[in-house]
Design a protein around this motif. Structure first.
Motif, short mmCIF file in Angstrom:
data_model
loop_
_atom_site.label_atom_id
_atom_site.label_comp_id
_atom_site.label_asym_id
_atom_site.label_seq_id
_atom_site.Cartn_x
_atom_site.Cartn_y
_atom_site.Cartn_z
N ARG A 15 6.94 -12.16 -8.06
CA ARG A 15 5.85 -13.14 -8.23
C ARG A 15 4.48 -12.52 -8.01
NH1 ARG A 15 9.72 -16.17 -5.42
NH2 ARG A 15 8.61 -16.05 -3.42
N HIS A 16 4.42 -11.42 -7.27
CA HIS A 16 3.12 -10.82 -6.93
C HIS A 16 2.96 -9.41 -7.51
CE1 HIS A 16 1.93 -14.09 -4.21
NE2 HIS A 16 3.22 -14.16 -3.92
N ASN A 17 3.78 -9.08 -8.48
CA ASN A 17 3.65 -7.83 -9.23
C ASN A 17 3.64 -6.59 -8.33
OD1 ASN A 17 3.39 -9.14 -11.82
ND2 ASN A 17 1.32 -9.71 -11.20
N LEU A 34 2.93 -10.31 2.58
CA LEU A 34 3.38 -11.53 1.91
C LEU A 34 4.51 -12.20 2.67
CD1 LEU A 34 3.35 -10.22 -1.77
CD2 LEU A 34 1.92 -12.07 -0.88
N GLN A 47 -1.43 -15.08 -0.38
CA GLN A 47 -2.27 -14.09 -1.03
C GLN A 47 -1.67 -12.69 -0.90
OE1 GLN A 47 -6.40 -14.09 0.21
NE2 GLN A 47 -6.31 -16.25 0.79
N LYS A 48 -1.76 -11.92 -1.98
CA LYS A 48 -1.46 -10.50 -1.93
C LYS A 48 -2.69 -9.80 -1.36
CE LYS A 48 -0.08 -6.65 -4.93
NZ LYS A 48 0.24 -6.28 -6.34
N GLU A 74 2.13 -4.27 1.34
CA GLU A 74 1.84 -5.49 0.59
C GLU A 74 2.97 -6.50 0.73
OE1 GLU A 74 -0.93 -3.74 -3.07
OE2 GLU A 74 1.25 -3.88 -3.32
#
Length: 386
Positions: A284-286, A343, A2-3, A339
């Motif tokens: 992948r998580h912008n 991750l 999860q971000k 962030e």
């Protein structure tokens, strides 16, 4: 995976508290106590080296191989080099920084008997006395002096005040936080990075996410003089990501927004696979990101390799304009760093084979596969040149 949401108020407040604590390299005990208190508040166990480097632990499913992230608590500063007949003080810089940025700085001088406030001044400090010579005098540490705010016009008076060779000089941070997200201050390197790491740690704890391997947030105290994470790892840790300032400047690709992933610094390239994994997590998580290389830069993670640790190492940074001066970054860069770290902690080791320090070829990675490359065109027959 999860971000996680990052508590920006916690990040800002922690950064301001860190910036308020003088910690030139060699004079870091108080900032170590502060950081340990924050870890205690978060409920994170930790241990210290003899000199105060901190290794904390968030337990995962296994302790081998473990992952680590490191930021440094020490900053640039100065030390008393000589006492001058005019009652001023000659300084030796701690860390690599220009006297251009020292001129005009407000500082605290720490003696064995107490602390004094003062200002770093060029030797020719008054235009009313020296006219245009103020603008033409050379730049260098031999051309500045420290004036303390006490009655001191001689070496004897300085000594009577308790001033000695080797006393530490801490430069005020003077932070400013703006509503548009910009942050200007001395010593964002690396106290902003420390705050981002602590904010990522807070997010991980509050999420109650199960981690695949032990995750070690680490804080060092000698990065500015090249030692960094040279004495805090153990053989269970297979990879480490450093957090530090990235350098937006002409010829550089770093920015004050998003996270910068370093590919190479003055010590050489960072680990190929770990670096690409971090870039992949951003994609992948912008998470806004960019790549950069730093020819005049050295970091905690590189220091670990020089100390002989066989680890995969990488470096990420927040873009900080005017490094080792009045630095500036943007809150979005610190959030992006936090962030990405949250991750990375959930990701696990990039190469499963790294569970063992040494082993057979099986499982050793490829950077490219030869069969995926187009074969080179055959050379023309010599007769075709005729």
């Amino acid at each position: 995976m999860q971000k996680l949401a990052i508590d920006t108020d916690f990040l800002r407040n922690t950064m301001l508290e860190l910036l308020s604590i003088p910690s030139p390299v060699g004079f870091t005990d108080e900032v170590v106590h502060y950081t340990c208190s924050k870890l205690t508040e978060l409920g994170v166990p930790f241990e210290l080296t003899r000199r105060g480097a901190i290794r904390a632990t968030l337990k995962g499913e296994t302790d081998r191989p473990a992952c680590a992230v490191v930021a440094h608590l020490d900053t640039i500063g100065a030390i008393v080099r000589a006492l001058k007949p005019n009652g001023r003080i000659t300084m030796l810089p701690l860390g690599t920084w220009s006297s251009r940025f020292a001129e005009g700085a407000r500082v605290t001088l720490f003696t064995d008997r107490g602390a004094y406030r003062g200002t770093i001044l060029p030797l020719l400090a008054s235009g009313h006395a020296y006219n245009e010579a103020v603008d033409t005098q050379p730049v260098g540490w031999e051309h500045v002096e420290l004036r303390i705010d006490e009655d001191a016009q001689s070496v004897e008076q300085l000594r009577n005040l308790g001033v000695n060779i080797g006393d530490f000089i801490a430069v005020d941070a003077q932070p400013e936080l703006h509503e548009n997200g910009y942050i200007a201050s001395r010593h964002l390197d690396d106290k902003a990075g420390v705050a981002a790491l602590l904010a990522a740690l807070k997010a991980l704890i509050e999420s109650k996410i199960s981690l695949p391997v032990h995750f070690h947030p680490m804080f060092t105290v000698t990065e500015e003089v090249g030692f960094g994470a040279s004495a805090i790892l153990d053989e269970r840790i297979s990879e480490m990501v450093g957090i530090d300032i990235a350098i937006p400047a002409t010829g550089q690709n770093s920015r004050e927004h998003g996270v910068t992933v370093a590919i190479c610094d003055s010590s050489g390239p960072f680990d190929y696979h770990l670096t690409r994994e971090l870039i992949g997590l951003c994609e992948r998580h912008n998470i806004q990101h960019q790549r950069d290389v730093f020819p005049y830069y050295f970091s905690d993670s590189a220091a670990a390799l020089r100390a002989g640790f066989d680890i995969r190492h990488a470096l990420i940074g927040f873009g900080g304009d005017s490094s080792h001066g009045y630095e500036r970054t943007h809150l979005s860069a610190l959030v992006a760093v936090a962030e990405l770290i949250s991750l990375y902690a959930q990701n696990g080791p990039v190469i499963a084979r790294d569970r063992k320090a040494i082993g057979p070829i099986e499982g050793f990675p490829h950077q490219y596969k030869p069969e995926d490359l187009e074969p080179p065109a055959p050379l023309p027959h010599p007769k075709e040149f005729l």
